[in-house]
Motif scaffolding. Structure first.
Motif: not given
Lengths: 373, 373
Positions: A81, A84-85, A88, A90, A110-116, A273, A277, A280
């Motif tokens: 998490v 990813e935060v 992403k 900016d 801009t964005a505000s997150f509260k992570l556990n 190669d 073919i 296989r």
């Protein structure tokens, strides 16, 4: 704990540490990064089943402030998490503040997150002591050694020792061996003659370590009981090692041969190669048919048909010889030796054969032929 | 059958036809291409559960000879193996000869393959009659219609009809509707007023057809009993249609609204993307909180925490309103309407809402809100 940090440097640290997170863990702590802020900077720790990674985002880089408004402390936050935060967000700068040891408030304007969060005290205490036999080498040399050998190990096996690369330092040579028992890679590198150790490092660990080198020049390898450490840039990686004896040594590579084929690597790989073919349906077996007049690569499948191709740019010394092999093993071996022309050396029809770089004796690939029906 | 053919044109035909081969078939014939050589050229036919494709590699293109040394005939060859063999052959020209109706000998001067064949008589007789109601339209227009609606259908469902796009031509308008019952896309295109039909085409079939348009300008659509045909360039595709009635029609889209949000599409999508990181544990629900002073996007997860972001470039008309929605549905809808700014129109908190392009009335996306706990 509280700090404001340059976004790119923070993300870079998180991405390095994320290689230490195991895919599955039953302990929620081990799905977290341990973040610890000191005067030196932000230390990010991640630990999985094989690897532990510590990486430092320094407070300053070349005099430029990377971290400011710092109030020391430590916490655990979900690695996935958090990465990813931060990826992403900016903003150029990100502020993080841990409230009540329970919530990390992360903002970029801009964005505000509260992570556990989890209390840092819940994290296992993993030692990063560098007590052991040390060897310093160029990162590029260790990366090349890994690239030329790791593929030959088993990815998963009932014999876990065969998922390791056997590293042995002795008499001024570091030898790396990997095998899945049907093929073997051996690479030798010159080192300080006073260094002596043996370590069976999971091939996956070594691959992960070399992927993190970006920009670093030298790596310090420390072989300690039950683990091996790799230190480069501001990152330290610890990997477990296998304590069993490695089942083979380099002496199984034959020294004398009766048949020699020199071939353009690209042409040989393309021919394998193409004809493979068709095979296989029984494990991609390709046959090499050689005599002084012509060298052919061929393959066939019950369901599909057959294919044959004559190699143009070849030189063959020896009497008539037919050898069948696993197309993947030979393809990987030819790529690993890394030369424009490769030399294949054979002793007899059903005996292991060798793929060599004619200009580099340090790398040898050994392959066991297959029986054709 | 025997011919020598330009490699690139042969491969191009095989790649088009390969879209007609179903992933799984119990009949070995249906894993084969039917190749049929006539004076016009080489016809390649492939058939899966939903689609049949016929594509012609012409004997000549703009006066240039594509096929020579032709001896007419037909055979069946494994689609996968033939495509791989031709893809990997290096020669500019490839010769193919069928021997004893059993083996196809394929050569390019370097490699030589003998592929197993099946007699052409074993192939099912699938009609490519174009008897039905016909409509000609630009390929680009049908591709756009498909892009703006197909995503809204179910990929797989217990109600197979919802995997279809409902195409109806009436009164000078072709209307396409797709729905998974929680969201709906409706696109309208002006057509010849004399054309009238209804066809429920598998969304996957329409997507496949539009992927094959490359270079073609116009497509002729023929709606026949139990099937729909698409003819463009030298390719003809037949798809099955669903004969059940389509469960909804365009009239379920509301006409009047009480709340209007105009928002920059890119900013809105970025905000949804960021906050939805946190809600993965219960289906990526994102909440939009709107009043005249501020518009916020937020999300939360039990395990992870919460995130909120205020949208800057917005215009909102209406009293306070909170709406929660599936982040994926809104993201796809905003992308489908394809404009810099999008308008969202609401009637009430738990009622379906609409995503519109303010400059293009032909496309409407309808989404059912979700309950938050």
């Amino acid at each position: 704990m509280r700090f404001t940090i340059d976004k790119e440097q923070f993300l870079k640290g998180l991405l390095i540490a994320s290689h230490g997170i195991g895919a599955k863990s039953v302990l929620p702590e081990l799905l977290c990064f341990k973040l610890e802020l000191t005067d030196a900077g932000l230390d990010i720790e991640a630990s999985g089943s094989d690897l532990t990674i510590w990486t430092l985002v320094p407070s300053k880089i070349n005099g430029t402030e990377i971290i400011r408004n710092a109030q020391p402390g430590a916490t655990l936050i979900s690695a996935h998490v958090l990465t990813e935060v931060i990826r992403k967000m900016d903003g150029k700068e990100i502020s993080l503040e841990v409230i009540d040891n329970r919530i990390a408030k992360i903002e970029d304007g801009t964005a505000s997150f509260k992570l556990n969060c989890i209390s840092a005290g819940e994290y296992p205490d993993i030692s990063n002591d560098k007590n052991g036999v040390a060897l310093v080498m160029p990162c590029a040399e260790l990366a090349k050694l890994c690239e030329q050998t790791a593929f030959a190990a088993f990815e998963k096996d009932t014999r876990p020792i065969l998922t390791a690369i056997n590293l042995s330092a002795q008499g001024g040579t570091l030898t790396a061996i990997a095998t899945n028992s049907a093929r073997l890679s051996r690479k030798e590198v010159s080192i300080d003659p006073s260094v002596r150790f043996v370590a069976n490092v999971p091939a996956k660990s070594l691959v992960e370590v070399t992927r993190l080198f970006e920009g670093a020049e030298e790596v310090e390898i420390v072989v300690a009981p039950k683990k091996i450490l790799f230190s480069f840039g501001t990152t330290l990686v610890s990997s477990r090692v296998f304590e069993d004896d490695y089942p083979v040594n380099g002496s199984i590579v034959p020294q004398s041969f009766n048949y020699f084929l020199s071939v353009n690597a690209a042409q040989f790989l393309n021919a394998i190669d193409r004809v493979s073919i068709l095979s296989r349906d029984h494990g991609t077996v390709v046959k090499l048919s050689m005599d002084e007049d012509r060298v052919e690569v061929s393959s066939s499948g019950d369901q599909t048909g057959s294919g044959v191709e004559r190699l143009a740019a070849v030189q063959y010394t020896g009497s008539r010889l037919d050898i069948a092999f696993n197309a993947l093993f030979v393809t990987q071996a030819v790529k690993a030796v890394g030369s424009e022309d490769v030399t294949l050396c054979f002793t007899a029809e059903m005996k292991p054969f060798v793929v060599k770089n004619p200009n580099d004796e340090s790398i040898v690939e050994l392959i066991t032929p297959m029986r054709t029906r």
